[in-house]
Design an enzyme around this catalytic site. Structure first.
Site, PDB file in Angstrom:
ATOM      1  N   VAL A  77       0.869  -1.175   0.000  1.00 32.05           N
ATOM      2  CA  VAL A  77       0.000   0.000   0.000  1.00 32.05           C
ATOM      3  C   VAL A  77       0.906   1.226   0.000  1.00 32.05           C
ATOM      4  O   VAL A  77       1.928   1.254   0.700  1.00 32.05           O
ATOM      5  CB  VAL A  77      -0.932   0.028   1.236  1.00 32.05           C
ATOM      6  CG1 VAL A  77      -1.985   1.118   1.087  1.00 32.05           C
ATOM      7  CG2 VAL A  77      -1.585  -1.324   1.449  1.00 32.05           C
ATOM      8  N   SER A  78       0.539   2.230  -0.753  1.00 37.27           N
ATOM      9  CA  SER A  78       1.452   3.356  -0.967  1.00 37.27           C
ATOM     10  C   SER A  78       1.903   4.000   0.336  1.00 37.27           C
ATOM     11  O   SER A  78       3.106   4.249   0.538  1.00 37.27           O
ATOM     12  CB  SER A  78       0.786   4.401  -1.870  1.00 37.27           C
ATOM     13  OG  SER A  78      -0.390   4.929  -1.262  1.00 37.27           O
ATOM     14  N   ASP A  79       0.978   4.293   1.239  1.00 36.40           N
ATOM     15  CA  ASP A  79       1.390   4.974   2.462  1.00 36.40           C
ATOM     16  C   ASP A  79       2.063   4.027   3.452  1.00 36.40           C
ATOM     17  O   ASP A  79       2.913   4.445   4.240  1.00 36.40           O
ATOM     18  CB  ASP A  79       0.228   5.720   3.111  1.00 36.40           C
ATOM     19  CG  ASP A  79      -0.996   4.865   3.361  1.00 36.40           C
ATOM     20  OD1 ASP A  79      -1.016   3.694   2.941  1.00 36.40           O
ATOM     21  OD2 ASP A  79      -1.952   5.369   3.980  1.00 36.40           O
ATOM     22  N   CYS A  80       1.711   2.736   3.419  1.00 36.42           N
ATOM     23  CA  CYS A  80       2.391   1.771   4.278  1.00 36.42           C
ATOM     24  C   CYS A  80       3.854   1.619   3.859  1.00 36.42           C
ATOM     25  O   CYS A  80       4.753   1.566   4.710  1.00 36.42           O
ATOM     26  CB  CYS A  80       1.691   0.417   4.222  1.00 36.42           C
ATOM     27  SG  CYS A  80      -0.017   0.457   4.793  1.00 36.42           S
TER      28      CYS A  80
ATOM     29  N   GLU B 201       5.628   5.033   4.981  1.00 37.15           N
ATOM     30  CA  GLU B 201       5.905   5.226   6.406  1.00 37.15           C
ATOM     31  C   GLU B 201       6.920   4.205   6.909  1.00 37.15           C
ATOM     32  O   GLU B 201       7.787   4.537   7.739  1.00 37.15           O
ATOM     33  CB  GLU B 201       4.612   5.146   7.215  1.00 37.15           C
ATOM     34  CG  GLU B 201       3.511   6.113   6.795  1.00 37.15           C
ATOM     35  CD  GLU B 201       3.900   7.592   6.896  1.00 37.15           C
ATOM     36  OE1 GLU B 201       4.968   7.913   7.466  1.00 37.15           O
ATOM     37  OE2 GLU B 201       3.136   8.444   6.407  1.00 37.15           O
TER      38      GLU B 201
END
Length: 537
Positions: free
Chosen positions: A355-358, A361
């Site tokens: 997932v892009s934000d996973c 981060e």
């Protein structure tokens, strides 16, 4: 409040024993979360009672052995009947009741698996749909085509009497395909979808659906289910498609097959026990996501270079190292999966969906620790580069970033949204939260590796921050989707501005965003926001 039903129905119809302790804790949770006034259940814990929530959770309670004459059940049943009974359930509710044999399949709007036979160039081909919706309708189509229902039991006979206002034998099931209670009809079916459904039911199914087409559709969806199972070790994307995949394997492979046994084991990961009882999470955990943010919080506080916290942070770094996805999916192109090598998932490596934000981060946490003196270099540069290479694939044509994949289809696909209880689920959308996560990690990355894909990264950041600026609302806010809502999105979007050197003193965008947040501060110094704001924007 709509997730537990899939797990419990899958257990029940596959004759998986439900431990007494599970039954007790499920009852405890649903008792605690029943609406305090009418005794029903909604789509989520803050929601008003709906047919979907009430019918599904009532069914869960009956399947785990709760007596229909208990006060909890009597009250919930009265609310369900006031709403018109289970015939007014939306599509997903009717599907699960048909699997149980509580309703006939004629009440379920068509989900032909043959749609997966469409050529990839067709604008409505399923590979273009948002990952969650396509992975739900994939096994659902197979089961719908088989029109499979479990054998009748005492509990099912009871549900036939309890869930409906009209006597069960008198119900014309086909006439209720489009029946839905107003409270459930959050996203009414479009005229186009209603037309398509009519043609499928009245023309295609009886006259044009030849066996060879039907069987090809079933075979291909069956293969795609197998690919999903192989790429997630039978965990599945989430607890909606996972029990459906288990049921596909049960129908196709038989009750003693390895596929069924392994699904049964993995379903446990979605369950969670808290003070109120046992519930079903939306994923099999948030391990990578929470680990990354915990690291970032400690670094932000300046405690990461203190000896006291080093052992804890080292374990967290080691966890993220183990959970990095090291290879792309098997049959990646065939099963329509986004490249994932070098990425991180929301939960764990087994689940396997980047997932892009996973990714952002987790990568940010890894870089910050590994660039701090005293921490080991667990991820060599090439693994960092792999993460960046994968991340750069997520940007949409307008500069924004979505969640699981780059957007593949037009928003016009919402005209075919059959879920009724959810809007904006047919394709990937643009998110300031995901976009900012990518901007901040790529900004950090280029400080330490300024020579790697410099032009690509600079262009990505420029296009992404231009989109952030253009997405700001006139009042200075940004609309968020993965948290509630304007506060959450504003917090992220302003980080994007800071990453490119724009702040309150030198940027109109940043100033308007800060002024918006300040205007919403409460007297005690904090912020709060109701989920209801999302229903009105």
């Amino acid at each position: 409040m709509f997730l537990l039903v899939g797990v419990v129905v899958a257990w029940y119809v596959t004759k998986t024993p439900i431990p007494d302790a599970y039954a007790t804790e499920i009852k405890n949770y649903l008792t605690a979360r029943a609406h305090p006034k009418d005794g029903g259940w909604g789509l989520h814990i803050e929601g008003e009672s709906t047919v979907l929530g009430t019918a599904m959770n009532y069914t869960v309670l009956r399947l785990v052995g709760v007596d229909p004459e208990e006060p909890l059940m009597v009250k919930a049943r009265a609310t369900l009947h006031k709403l018109g009974g289970a015939v007014n359930s939306p599509h997903w509710g009717k599907f699960w009741l048909a699997v149980l044999g509580v309703v006939e399949w004629d009440i379920v709007n068509p989900v032909p698996p043959e749609i997966w036979l469409l050529p990839d160039w067709v604008p409505i081909a399923p590979w273009r749909w948002w990952i969650h919706i396509r992975q739900v309708f994939l096994p659902m189509g197979y089961i719908y085509s088989k029109r499979w229902s479990c054998e009748e039991t005492d509990e099912i006979r009871g549900l036939k009497e309890e869930l409906f206002v009209t006597p069960h034998a008198e119900i014309n099931w086909a006439s209720h395909r489009n029946s839905i209670a107003p409270i459930d009809n959050y996203n009414p079916k479009s005229w186009l979808l209603n037309t398509v459904n009519w043609v499928l039911v009245n023309v295609y199914n009886p006259y044009l659906r030849f066996n060879f087409i039907k069987e090809r559709g079933e075979q291909w969806t069956s293969e795609l289910v197998d690919m999903e199972d192989a790429n997630t070790d039978y965990a599945g994307l989430a607890p909606v498609n996972s029990p459906m995949n288990m049921l596909v394997c049960y129908i196709r492979d038989g009750p003693d097959a390895f596929s069924v046994r392994r699904h049964r084991e993995r379903l446990e990961e979605f369950l969670w026990v808290k003070d109120e009882g046992m519930l079903c999470n939306g994923t099999n955990g948030v391990q990578c996501w929470d680990t990354a943010f915990a690291i970032l919080a400690v670094v932000e506080s300046g405690l990461h270079d203190k000896e006291r916290w080093r052992p804890m942070l080292l374990k967290a770094l080691q966890y993220l190292e183990r959970q990095q996805i090291r290879e792309n999916c098997k049959d990646q192109e065939k099963c329509y999966r986004q490249p994932r090598k070098g990425g991180w998932p929301f939960s764990n490596k087994d689940q396997g969906y980047g997932v892009s934000d996973c990714i952002s981060e987790a990568l940010k946490a890894v870089i910050l620790l590994q660039k701090t003196e005293g921490y080991p270099q667990l991820l060599e540069d090439q693994r960092i580069f792999d993460a960046v290479d994968t991340l750069l694939l997520y940007q949409n044509d307008n500069g924004a970033v979505s969640s699981y994949e780059q957007r593949r289809g037009s928003e016009y696909l919402e005209l075919l949204n059959a879920a009724e209880v959810f809007g904006r689920i047919m394709v990937e959308y643009d998110y300031p939260e995901c976009t900012t996560a990518c901007v901040t990690v790529l900004s950090l990355f280029r400080k330490h590796w300024p020579e790697y894909r410099t032009d690509d990264i600079n262009l990505f950041i420029k296009r992404a921050t231009n989109w952030i600026k253009g997405y700001q609302r006139p009042d200075g806010s940004w609309y968020g989707s993965w948290g509630i809502c304007f506060t959450y999105a504003g917090m992220f979007a302003l980080q994007s501005m800071a990453a490119i050197g724009e702040n309150y003193s030198n940027s109109k965008i940043a100033k308007r965003g800060c002024d918006f947040l300040i205007s919403k501060q409460r007297e005690d110094g904090g912020w709060s926001e109701s989920y209801r704001v999302r229903k009105h924007h």
